[in-house]
Design an enzyme around this catalytic site. Structure first.
Site, short mmCIF file in Angstrom:
data_model
loop_
_atom_site.label_atom_id
_atom_site.label_comp_id
_atom_site.label_asym_id
_atom_site.label_seq_id
_atom_site.Cartn_x
_atom_site.Cartn_y
_atom_site.Cartn_z
N ASP A 36 -10.74 2.48 -3.54
CA ASP A 36 -11.07 1.79 -1.99
C ASP A 36 -12.75 2.49 -2.25
O ASP A 36 -13.23 1.80 -1.61
CB ASP A 36 -11.08 2.72 -0.89
CG ASP A 36 -9.34 2.91 -0.14
OD1 ASP A 36 -9.07 1.72 -1.10
OD2 ASP A 36 -8.68 3.31 0.10
N ASP B 89 0.22 -1.29 -0.37
CA ASP B 89 -0.34 -0.14 0.21
C ASP B 89 0.62 1.31 -0.05
O ASP B 89 2.06 1.46 0.18
CB ASP B 89 -0.95 -0.31 1.30
CG ASP B 89 -2.14 1.09 1.36
OD1 ASP B 89 -2.19 1.49 -0.08
OD2 ASP B 89 -3.02 0.78 1.84
C1 DGJ Z 1 -5.87 2.22 1.83
C2 DGJ Z 1 -6.51 0.98 0.59
O1 DGJ Z 1 -6.75 1.39 -0.23
C3 DGJ Z 1 -7.04 -0.07 1.82
O2 DGJ Z 1 -7.60 -0.89 1.17
C4 DGJ Z 1 -6.70 -0.21 3.14
O3 DGJ Z 1 -6.17 -1.90 2.95
C5 DGJ Z 1 -5.54 1.06 3.77
N1 DGJ Z 1 -5.15 1.50 3.39
C6 DGJ Z 1 -5.14 0.49 5.07
O4 DGJ Z 1 -4.72 1.47 5.83
#
Ligand code: DGJ
Length: 732
Positions: free
Chosen positions: A552, A482
């Site tokens: 997201d 991430d």
């Molecule tokens: C952003 C990601 O896109 C999410 O899926 C998740 O992993 C969060 N970060 C966790 O902090």
């Protein structure tokens, strides 16, 4: 027509003609050794020289110093590598500051070389092909005054309607020079009616398709975030005004790069277009010592005269066959469940165990433990950089949960955010100077975290060691990488003042170096990229990691748009797509499990919810869907993907997948809002065998050509908002 690069001389002009069965790219050398662009498009057998640029007197267009007439100017001739300051007033592809302060250059053709096969670029994600699958034309240009050599690389592949370009600059002088701009590609196109296609977006609304007029002046699509970013994908296209998914001319340009990028579309007074793409030159400056070289990233340039689907097929093929390096590129991807939206950081071993056990009952194949398992992280203010297990949450470490997952026949995956550090972390306390910052300036926070300077070896080494210790501590089959903020107060404390313009590019080179090392050391781990959703979803990342969390935004209705837009360049098998809970955390929207499943089943499917909260009916559906997906995974992940109805212009969306021998296809149709007196939509399919008969969902039968030419009514009367329909076609 076979793959070839033909070199000929016509009317004193050296002509280079790159061609395969699909495309031709033609360039040549005109008077004064100017490298001139002639053509890029549908393949032609030969080129006779008809587009030699007419000699014309254009006022206020300067001529060469030894000119005897006013008919030949750099300001108008279509070029491949234009400079500024010696007659051309348009955007230059290159700017270099020389020891005397001058930034004027003028590159002249000096020679060429043709090689078989395509090697990757050292240190940069790039395309690759075996010796029989590609040829590279390298054109050498020289500026004798500035003592610079430019090498323009053009790769043509045997099997793709795509040319790949990049540029390398070498300092042949005895003093340092500073590269202020180096485009990866620059093309001038005569007067035309093309429109601009782009993929702008924002957090949770990535890659929205937009087509607009190109007006006189200069349009810039860029990112200054040291990341390709949510806001502007490193892509643009030129399309004919009548372009559709299945007809019309379309060009697409995609930069294989994950840092700050820039595309320029300039319409000059003669209505010629100059298009350029490369590293963003904003605040960029690269010190080039004598004999040193600077290599630009590559651009994939695809062409189609059969509309956007065909253009996308070229990109999908290139990314799967000539960009991705993971052993999983062509392997089936598992159905996963990720605990993020189920628990966020509020979990312990018992909670995770319940999720894992339930996931096994649902025939899910991979459990991913997301953010919150390390340091003392319970919210997003702490612990990034401290990659050791939070024993309060997981007293038996990761092994207990990994073992349980494996005992239940599933794989185990883990989340990392390697590039980041929290202010509240042991790593930051020990090395506050490792966070990117400008001396004497306060450091902006974003999501309560800072960015580690991956441009510096010692920083990378530390995180690499920590990450390897975790990955070696137990069985880990998958990693989610991430990246949740962009860089501010950019500065590299190892570099002197005159090299600060290198910081952004050095950062991303460091990220690439790290990714190359970690993916090489753990070839059996399936890596999935992520950046606050799909914020750094680009071909550079896909080189290392064959899939990416698309957004997201897990709202299935919004996802139809996001996945539709993303598919313009990136294949469905590169997109993570999960069924999440309702009401959706992003939009508050309530969409039934069938709709949510169908959208997720259109890519690398998975779940992002607490499976214990599913109703009995939902459990039944999830099991059915997972089994359906497993049976059809090959088709969804590696079939040919066709967009049918755009959700950007209508209340619907539709797409389909066809397998290699056209014997099976799956069509997905989504109707968003229910409407009274529902206007009937005809759905016409694509990619079928016109001469074959297909059974639709096992009963009705129709010929491929009827389904593609006449079509059918997929939905007659919506009973509620958000209707989803699946049509399975089997050749009989
Ligand atoms: C952003 C990601 O896109 C999410 O899926 C998740 O992993 C969060 N970060 C966790 O902090």
């Amino acid at each position: 027509m076979n793959l070839q690069i033909k070199v000929s001389t016509v009317d004193n002009t050296t002509i280079f003609h790159l061609s395969n069965a699909k495309v031709s790219y033609i360039l040549g050398v005109e008077d004064h050794h100017v490298l001139t662009h002639y053509y890029f498009g549908k393949a032609v057998k030969s080129y006779s020289g008809l587009l030699k640029y007419p000699r014309l007197d254009r006022s206020f267009s300067p001529n060469f110093s030894d000119a005897t007439d006013r008919n030949y100017s750099l300001n108008t001739i279509p070029q491949e590598f234009p400079s500024f300051g010696a007659g051309d007033f348009r955007e230059p592809a290159v700017v270099v500051e020389q020891p005397n302060g001058s930034t004027i250059t003028n590159f002249e053709y000096a020679g060429y070389q043709i090689t078989d096969g395509k090697e990757v670029l050292p240190g940069l994600p790039s395309t690759h092909a075996d010796s029989s699958d590609a040829k590279v034309l390298t054109i050498t240009l020289v500026d004798h005054v500035a003592k610079l050599t430019a090498k323009l690389h053009y790769t043509i592949f045997a099997d793709a309607a795509t040319i790949v370009r990049s540029t390398q600059l070498q300092n042949d002088g005895t003093d340092n020079v500073f590269v202020k701009r180096l485009a990866s590609m620059s093309i001038d196109i005569p007067k035309n009616r093309y429109q601009l296609l782009q993929l702008p977006g924002r957090y949770a609304e990535e890659r929205q398709i937009r087509i607009e007029a190109i007006n006189p002046g200069t349009k810039v699509l860029d990112s200054k975030r040291s990341s390709s970013g949510h806001m502007q994908s490193p892509f643009f296209g030129l399309v004919s005004p009548n372009v559709t998914e299945n007809a019309g001319t379309a060009y697409g340009f995609n930069l294989i790069y994950s840092g700050s990028h820039k595309s320029t579309i300039q319409k000059d007074p003669f209505e010629q277009l100059r298009i350029q793409m490369g590293i963003n030159d904003f605040n960029f400056s690269w010190k080039l010592a004598p004999n040193d070289q600077f290599q630009s990233p590559e651009v994939m340039m695809a062409f189609s005269d059969q509309g956007l689907n065909d253009l996308s097929h070229s990109f999908h093929h290139m990314i799967l066959d000539h960009v991705m390096t993971s052993k999983y590129a062509k392997k089936p991807r598992p159905i996963l469940i990720n605990n993020w939206e189920a628990t966020y950081m509020d979990f312990d071993e018992a909670k995770l165990e319940k999720i894992v056990k339930k996931a096994a009952d649902l025939d899910i194949e991979l459990f991913v433990l997301d953010d919150g398992w390390f340091g003392h992280r319970n919210d997003d203010t702490t612990s990034l950089g401290d990659w050791y297990v939070n024993k309060k949450k997981l007293p038996r470490g990761l092994t207990a949960i990994s073992d349980l997952t494996h005992q239940l026949g599933m794989k185990f995956g883990l989340w990392f955010e390697p590039e980041m550090v929290s202010k509240d972390s042991d790593l930051y306390r020990a090395h506050p100077d490792w966070a990117i910052h400008t001396p004497n300036r306060p450091l902006s926070v974003a999501r309560d975290q800072y960015v580690l300077d991956f441009g510096r070896q010692e920083v990378r080494d530390n995180v690499f060691k920590q990450m390897c210790a975790v990955l070696d501590s137990t069985t880990i089959d998958y990693v989610k990488w991430d990246m949740n903020r962009n860089i501010t107060e950019l500065y590299n404390i190892d570099l002197p003042a005159d090299q600060q313009g290198e910081a952004a590019h050095r950062y991303i080179l460091g990220v690439y170096d790290f990714m190359a090392k970690i993916t090489t050391r753990y070839p059996n781990i399936l890596f999935e990229g992520c950046s606050g959703g799909g914020g750094r979803f680009d071909a550079g990342m896909l080189y290392y990691m064959p899939q990416y969390w698309t957004s997201d935004n897990t709202d299935a209705v919004e996802r139809v748009k996001i996945q539709y837009g993303t598919s313009l360049v990136y294949p469905p098998v590169s997109m993570g797509a999960h069924v999440s809970k309702v009401p959706n955390p992003n939009t508050g929207r309530d969409v039934d499990i069938h709709f949510r499943s169908l959208v997720a089943n259109s890519a690398d499917t998975g779940y992002e919810l607490d499976p214990l909260t599913l109703s009995d009916d939902e459990v039944k559906t999830v099991i059915q869907e997972n089994n359906w997906y497993k049976k059809n995974r090959e088709l969804i992940q590696f079939g040919q993907f066709y967009r049918l109805i755009s959700p950007f212009n209508t209340n619907q969306g539709s797409w389909m997948f066809v397998n290699a021998d056209q014997s099976r296809a799956v069509v997905m149709f989504f109707n968003m809002m229910s409407e009274p007196s529902y206007p009937l939509t005809v759905l016409k399919l694509q990619g079928l065998d016109p001469d074959a008969k297909y059974a639709i969902n096992g009963h009705q039968q129709a010929m491929g050509d009827e389904l593609m030419t006449i079509g059918f009514y997929p939905l007659v009367k919506p009973e509620h908002d958000f209707t989803s329909l699946k049509f399975e076609l089997t050749k009989i």
